[in-house]
Design a protein around this motif. Structure first.
Motif, PDB file in Angstrom:
ATOM      1  N   GLU A 288     -16.861  -9.567  56.808  1.00 56.59           N
ATOM      2  CA  GLU A 288     -15.651  -8.948  56.284  1.00 56.59           C
ATOM      3  C   GLU A 288     -14.618 -10.006  55.925  1.00 56.59           C
ATOM      4  N   GLY A 289     -13.593  -9.564  55.194  1.00 58.71           N
ATOM      5  CA  GLY A 289     -12.479 -10.455  54.907  1.00 58.71           C
ATOM      6  C   GLY A 289     -11.524 -10.516  56.081  1.00 58.71           C
ATOM      7  N   PRO A 290     -10.692 -11.553  56.136  1.00 57.88           N
ATOM      8  CA  PRO A 290      -9.712 -11.670  57.227  1.00 57.88           C
ATOM      9  C   PRO A 290      -8.706 -10.522  57.201  1.00 57.88           C
TER      10      PRO A 290
ATOM     11  N   GLN B 285     -11.147 -12.609  61.480  1.00 60.81           N
ATOM     12  CA  GLN B 285     -12.240 -12.245  60.594  1.00 60.81           C
ATOM     13  C   GLN B 285     -13.446 -11.819  61.412  1.00 60.81           C
TER      14      GLN B 285
ATOM     15  N   PHE C 169      -7.285  -8.714  51.692  1.00 63.79           N
ATOM     16  CA  PHE C 169      -8.531  -9.291  51.206  1.00 63.79           C
ATOM     17  C   PHE C 169      -9.521  -8.232  50.741  1.00 63.79           C
ATOM     18  N   GLY C 170     -10.323  -8.621  49.749  1.00 57.33           N
ATOM     19  CA  GLY C 170     -11.495  -7.841  49.403  1.00 57.33           C
ATOM     20  C   GLY C 170     -12.609  -8.109  50.404  1.00 57.33           C
TER      21      GLY C 170
ATOM     22  N   GLY D 233     -13.633 -22.658  57.153  1.00 58.63           N
ATOM     23  CA  GLY D 233     -12.460 -21.863  56.824  1.00 58.63           C
ATOM     24  C   GLY D 233     -12.424 -21.514  55.346  1.00 58.63           C
TER      25      GLY D 233
ATOM     26  N   PHE E 235      -7.898 -17.344  62.191  1.00 57.54           N
ATOM     27  CA  PHE E 235      -7.370 -18.318  61.242  1.00 57.54           C
ATOM     28  C   PHE E 235      -5.853 -18.320  61.261  1.00 57.54           C
TER      29      PHE E 235
ATOM     30  N   PHE F 146      -5.319 -22.004  54.581  1.00 56.58           N
ATOM     31  CA  PHE F 146      -5.861 -21.558  55.856  1.00 56.58           C
ATOM     32  C   PHE F 146      -6.361 -22.738  56.677  1.00 56.58           C
ATOM     33  N   GLY F 147      -6.253 -22.616  57.991  1.00 53.37           N
ATOM     34  CA  GLY F 147      -6.889 -23.562  58.876  1.00 53.37           C
ATOM     35  C   GLY F 147      -8.395 -23.349  58.875  1.00 53.37           C
ATOM     36  N   ALA F 148      -9.120 -24.230  59.560  1.00 53.81           N
ATOM     37  CA  ALA F 148     -10.585 -24.166  59.573  1.00 53.81           C
ATOM     38  C   ALA F 148     -11.110 -23.052  60.458  1.00 53.81           C
TER      39      ALA F 148
ATOM     40  N   PHE G 124     -13.771 -14.823  48.349  1.00 55.33           N
ATOM     41  CA  PHE G 124     -12.846 -13.751  48.689  1.00 55.33           C
ATOM     42  C   PHE G 124     -11.680 -13.752  47.711  1.00 55.33           C
TER      43      PHE G 124
ATOM     44  N   LEU H  97      -4.854  -9.388  58.858  1.00 56.15           N
ATOM     45  CA  LEU H  97      -3.657  -9.941  59.479  1.00 56.15           C
ATOM     46  C   LEU H  97      -3.468  -9.416  60.892  1.00 56.15           C
TER      47      LEU H  97
ATOM     48  N   ILE I 208     -13.556 -14.844  64.310  1.00 52.41           N
ATOM     49  CA  ILE I 208     -12.949 -16.110  63.900  1.00 52.41           C
ATOM     50  C   ILE I 208     -11.471 -15.859  63.642  1.00 52.41           C
TER      51      ILE I 208
ATOM     52  N   ARG J  61     -13.492 -20.156  66.390  1.00 53.03           N
ATOM     53  CA  ARG J  61     -14.537 -19.154  66.620  1.00 53.03           C
ATOM     54  C   ARG J  61     -14.537 -18.782  68.097  1.00 53.03           C
TER      55      ARG J  61
ATOM     56  N   TYR K 239      -4.720 -14.527  61.275  1.00 53.45           N
ATOM     57  CA  TYR K 239      -5.691 -13.532  60.849  1.00 53.45           C
ATOM     58  C   TYR K 239      -6.913 -13.570  61.762  1.00 53.45           C
TER      59      TYR K 239
END
Lengths: 115, 110
Positions: free
Chosen positions: B41-43, B37, A106-107, A42, B88, B100-102, A90, B45, B86, B105, B35
């Protein structure tokens, strides 16, 4: 719409080298964050800022430094790179209006490898 | 510190099945966010929750803010291949340090 822009996207460092990951946002957001994401894991909060001139440590700040001289920019500095800092980094931002933290934008991430 | 415990760690399901994942913490929070992911890429919402007991839907996604303010769950109904990724959970304290949580997946088999 640019949003949150991170540079570089990829970088390989040697142990002991220094570098700065750049992050800039054009949404006039007050809050900005740096996270690291190790493979299959995470996101861990490194540092965050609730406004220009204000920064605070997150969960894993050791080995990093930040500054917030302007609302737009929030660079992350690695002074003495170590293999344990190999990760994807990030940057994120949030409007921070009324003290309520909601959606983070996020980027695209910066992939750093330390050899 | 504030730790978010997310489960399950991974899920392998058949297309069309429903999915449920949850997040718990020992701390009380004022917000819960979920979120997704995608690789590289980034997460992004999916759903934001701001009130204890709140139940919110976004298409096939439904999330709830637990009444104790220490947990939240996310359900995905009738999964499709593009749900792969994934997921989160995220929350933060009074000082706005968003954690954030782990992650869960999700793999969806056609």
């Amino acid at each position: 719409n640019a949003g949150v822009t991170q540079t570089p996207k990829f970088r390989i460092l040697k142990i002991g080298q220094s570098m700065t990951l750049q992050c800039t946002q054009d949404m006039n957001h007050n809050y900005m964050y740096w996270y690291r994401q190790d493979p299959g894991m995470g996101l861990k909060l490194i540092y965050y800022s609730v406004g220009a001139g204000i920064t605070d440590k997150g969960e894993v700040p050791n080995g990093y430094n930040v500054s917030r001289s302007t609302t737009e920019d929030f660079p992350l500095r690695l002074e003495l790179a170590a293999p344990s800092q190999t990760s994807v980094y990030f940057c994120a931002s949030n409007p921070g209006q009324g003290g309520i933290t909601g959606e983070l934008f996020f980027g695209e991430g910066s992939r750093l490898t330390v050899l | 510190g504030q730790q978010l415990n997310q489960s399950p760690q991974s899920m392998f399901i058949q297309e069309g099945e429903d999915v449920s994942m949850n997040c718990t913490s020992s701390s009380i929070f004022n917000t819960w966010l979920w979120y997704k992911q995608d690789p590289g890429e980034g997460p992004v919402l999916l759903i934001a929750l701001y009130k204890a007991g709140e139940l919110t839907s976004n298409g096939r996604l439904t999330a709830q803010f637990g009444t104790t303010r220490k947990d939240s769950f996310l359900n995905i109904s009738a999964s499709i291949p593009s749900d792969v990724g994934i997921y989160f959970c995220s929350s933060g304290g009074w000082n706005n340090d968003m954690r954030f949580g782990a992650g869960t997946r999700l793999t969806v088999k056609p």
